[in-house]
Motif scaffolding. Structure first.
Motif: not given
Length: 146
Positions: A42, A44, A72, A79-80, A85, A89-91, A93, A117, A121
């Motif tokens: 993934d 972040v 990124w 990890s989400d 988050w 932040a953008s996650y 997948t 992560p 985080f």
């Protein structure tokens, strides 16, 4: 004819690798082939304005990609889970990110592409001014720090 067939075959290979745009206008961040991503991938993303600061304060960084707008970090899949988050932040997948064509700007010294992560985080929370929260009960999360 042979040239056309070869270009068609190579185009199909690129699409299967996930590096070209999919229907959602996203691209998959391409990891260096020598790295093992056995935990899945993934990503972040944070605004580019935080990129250098995060990179300099993390104890260890895996693969990091960047374009003009976002940086990124590659993290293990999932990890989400139970992490809230921060909004900035953008996650992503599967490491499918908006099709801005980020480039690899940092490769790790080890054979793993991952940035741990939890330290990432905590640093993202600190830089964005958000109190960290990983409350699995679904209660109030990601409170602004005073």
């Amino acid at each position: 004819m042979l040239k056309h067939a070869l270009s068609h075959l190579l185009g199909a290979r690129r699409n299967r690798s996930g590096e070209d745009d999919d229907a959602g206008g996203r691209v998959r961040l391409p990891l260096p082939p020598a790295l093992s991503a056995s935990l899945g991938c993934d990503a972040v993303g944070v605004p580019a304005q935080y990129g250098f600061r995060l990179m300099s304060h993390l104890p260890r960084a895996g693969c990091v990609f960047a374009d003009a707008d976002q940086w990124w970090w590659i993290v293990p899949s999932g990890s989400d889970l139970d992490l809230d988050w921060p909004e900035q932040a953008s996650y992503a997948t599967g490491a499918y990110v908006p099709a801005g064509r980020p480039r690899l700007i940092h490769a790790p010294d080890s054979r793993t592409p991952y940035t741990p992560p939890i330290p990432l985080f905590l640093m993202v929370c600190q830089i964005t001014g958000v109190a960290p929260s990983w409350d699995p009960s679904g209660g109030l999360r990601a409170l602004s720090a005073p």
